[in-house]
Design a protein around this motif. Structure first.
Motif, short mmCIF file in Angstrom:
data_model
loop_
_atom_site.label_atom_id
_atom_site.label_comp_id
_atom_site.label_asym_id
_atom_site.label_seq_id
_atom_site.Cartn_x
_atom_site.Cartn_y
_atom_site.Cartn_z
N ALA A 205 0.83 -1.21 0.00
CA ALA A 205 0.00 0.00 0.00
C ALA A 205 0.86 1.25 0.00
O ALA A 205 0.52 2.26 -0.64
CB ALA A 205 -0.93 -0.01 1.22
N ALA A 206 2.00 1.22 0.71
CA ALA A 206 2.89 2.38 0.78
C ALA A 206 3.49 2.69 -0.59
O ALA A 206 3.55 3.84 -1.02
CB ALA A 206 3.99 2.13 1.80
N VAL A 207 3.96 1.66 -1.27
CA VAL A 207 4.54 1.86 -2.60
C VAL A 207 3.49 2.41 -3.56
O VAL A 207 3.76 3.33 -4.34
CB VAL A 207 5.11 0.53 -3.13
N LEU A 208 2.28 1.88 -3.49
CA LEU A 208 1.20 2.36 -4.35
C LEU A 208 0.89 3.82 -4.05
O LEU A 208 0.72 4.63 -4.97
CB LEU A 208 -0.05 1.50 -4.13
N GLY A 209 0.83 4.17 -2.76
CA GLY A 209 0.53 5.56 -2.39
C GLY A 209 1.60 6.53 -2.85
O GLY A 209 1.28 7.60 -3.39
N ALA A 210 2.87 6.18 -2.64
CA ALA A 210 3.97 7.05 -3.07
C ALA A 210 3.99 7.21 -4.58
O ALA A 210 4.17 8.32 -5.11
CB ALA A 210 5.30 6.49 -2.57
N TRP A 211 3.81 6.12 -5.29
CA TRP A 211 3.81 6.17 -6.77
C TRP A 211 2.66 7.04 -7.27
O TRP A 211 2.84 7.86 -8.19
CB TRP A 211 3.67 4.77 -7.34
N ALA A 212 1.47 6.88 -6.69
CA ALA A 212 0.31 7.64 -7.15
C ALA A 212 0.52 9.14 -6.98
O ALA A 212 0.19 9.93 -7.87
CB ALA A 212 -0.94 7.19 -6.39
N VAL A 213 1.08 9.55 -5.84
CA VAL A 213 1.29 10.97 -5.59
C VAL A 213 2.35 11.54 -6.52
O VAL A 213 2.21 12.65 -7.05
CB VAL A 213 1.69 11.20 -4.12
N LEU A 214 3.42 10.78 -6.75
CA LEU A 214 4.48 11.26 -7.65
C LEU A 214 4.00 11.34 -9.09
O LEU A 214 4.44 12.19 -9.86
CB LEU A 214 5.70 10.34 -7.55
N THR A 215 3.10 10.44 -9.45
CA THR A 215 2.59 10.41 -10.83
C THR A 215 1.49 11.44 -11.04
O THR A 215 1.42 12.07 -12.10
CB THR A 215 2.05 9.00 -11.16
N GLN A 217 0.51 14.44 -9.04
CA GLN A 217 0.81 15.31 -7.91
C GLN A 217 -0.38 16.10 -7.37
O GLN A 217 -0.49 16.29 -6.15
CB GLN A 217 1.96 16.25 -8.26
N PRO A 218 -1.30 16.57 -8.22
CA PRO A 218 -2.43 17.35 -7.67
C PRO A 218 -3.33 16.58 -6.70
O PRO A 218 -4.12 17.19 -5.98
CB PRO A 218 -3.21 17.76 -8.93
N ILE A 219 -3.21 15.24 -6.68
CA ILE A 219 -4.11 14.48 -5.81
C ILE A 219 -3.62 14.43 -4.36
O ILE A 219 -4.34 13.90 -3.50
CB ILE A 219 -4.29 13.03 -6.31
N LEU A 220 -2.43 14.97 -4.06
CA LEU A 220 -1.86 14.79 -2.72
C LEU A 220 -2.80 15.21 -1.60
O LEU A 220 -3.00 14.44 -0.65
CB LEU A 220 -0.51 15.49 -2.59
N PRO A 221 -3.40 16.42 -1.61
CA PRO A 221 -4.31 16.77 -0.51
C PRO A 221 -5.46 15.78 -0.36
O PRO A 221 -5.88 15.46 0.75
CB PRO A 221 -4.81 18.17 -0.90
N TYR A 222 -5.96 15.31 -1.51
CA TYR A 222 -7.04 14.32 -1.48
C TYR A 222 -6.53 12.99 -0.93
O TYR A 222 -7.22 12.32 -0.15
CB TYR A 222 -7.61 14.11 -2.89
N ALA A 223 -5.31 12.59 -1.34
CA ALA A 223 -4.76 11.30 -0.92
C ALA A 223 -4.48 11.27 0.58
O ALA A 223 -4.75 10.27 1.26
CB ALA A 223 -3.48 11.01 -1.70
N LEU A 224 -3.94 12.37 1.11
CA LEU A 224 -3.69 12.44 2.55
C LEU A 224 -4.99 12.30 3.34
O LEU A 224 -5.08 11.55 4.31
CB LEU A 224 -2.99 13.75 2.90
N SER A 225 -6.00 13.02 2.91
CA SER A 225 -7.29 12.97 3.59
C SER A 225 -8.00 11.64 3.38
O SER A 225 -8.72 11.16 4.26
CB SER A 225 -8.19 14.12 3.09
N PHE A 226 -7.78 11.03 2.22
CA PHE A 226 -8.33 9.70 1.94
C PHE A 226 -7.81 8.70 2.97
O PHE A 226 -8.58 7.92 3.56
CB PHE A 226 -7.92 9.27 0.53
#
Length: 271
Positions: A205-215, A217-226
């Motif tokens: 899950a960590a690798v998926l989360g880091a990859w998604a944010v790097l790919t 980038q605008p989703i980071l605020p949403y991803a953190l709150s998710f």
């Protein structure tokens, strides 16, 4: 601690997230290994451990995830909180959906949820704890990805603090899974194996989360709150209710307070 932070700053963020969650997985295994030393677990100890877990998760949800997510969101006033609100709701809805679909059973072995299946109860309990660990691994990965992407409000110290806090609450969680399995008649080795396996999903899950944010980038605020919404759902839907089934509710409450304070201190001190 400064050397650890410097090391994580020097390596690939996806690899950093992977290493950090290997640590959290390792502490789960260490907690599960206590099954080799003890025959039974006092219910008061279990409730205190679960309360501690809940406190860490709630504190991490705010200090490490929601607050940075709001800080790095664009706009002002109510507009600034929209990404956090949307992400939080989606995270809770995601775990709610998994909770209804994924077959699993609670630690007390009395409440089974999800699609009906002939799977053994030990497998169902492991799946229940695995469900808990998905948002934890995702949270660590997303935060490391945000640091690498250069978002204001995301820093290595905060990511390390989150991994450390999750690792600390994974230790009693591993024990809390292994011991009920032992009471059900499994050997110590099998109880340990199932107990530590519940955290194997965290590095993925960590690798998926880091990859998604790097790919994306605008989703980071949403991803953190998710990740925060997913963690809060787990705490309210399962962790806290489990601590209210016996007479040790005060111990569980103090465990919660202790876990919250430790996670808050870690995030503020290192972040």
């Amino acid at each position: 601690m400064e050397q650890i932070i410097s090391y994580f700053e020097s390596i690939n963020p996806i690899l950093a997230a992977f290493y950090a969650t290997l640590f959290t997985w390792g502490l789960t295994a260490l907690g599960a290994a206590l099954v080799f030393l003890f025959k039974t677990m006092n219910r008061a100890v279990l409730d205190g451990m679960l309360g501690f877990t809940g406190g860490v998760m709630v504190a991490a949800s705010f200090w490490s995830l929601l607050a940075p997510g709001i800080e790095m969101s664009p706009g002002e006033g109510f507009q600034k909180v929209v990404p956090a609100a949307v992400g939080f709701l989606l995270g809770a809805a995601f775990i709610y959906g998994l909770d209804k679909i994924l077959p699993h059973i609670h630690i007390n072995f009395k409440e089974s949820e999800g699609i009906k299946t002939p799977w053994h109860r030990t497998t169902l309990l492991t799946l229940a704890i695995t469900l808990h660990n998905i948002p934890e691994g995702l949270a660590v990965g997303v935060l490391f990805g945000g640091v690498a992407a250069g978002f204001e409000g995301a820093n290595i110290g905060g990511a390390v603090a989150l991994a450390l806090g999750i690792g600390l609450q994974n230790f009693p969680e591993g024990f809390a899974v292994a011991m009920p399995l032992r009471r059900q008649g499994l050997s110590r080795l099998k109880s340990f194996t199932y107990g530590q396996a519940s955290a194997a999903v965290e590095p993925l899950a960590a690798v998926l989360g880091a990859w998604a944010v790097l790919t994306f980038q605008p989703i980071l605020p949403y991803a953190l709150s998710f990740a925060a919404g997913a963690m809060i759902f787990v705490v309210v839907e399962e962790v806290i209710p489990e601590t209210q089934l016996d007479k040790y509710t005060d111990i569980a409450t103090m465990g919660f307070i202790g876990g919250f304070i430790i996670m808050m201190a870690l995030d503020v001190g290192l972040g």
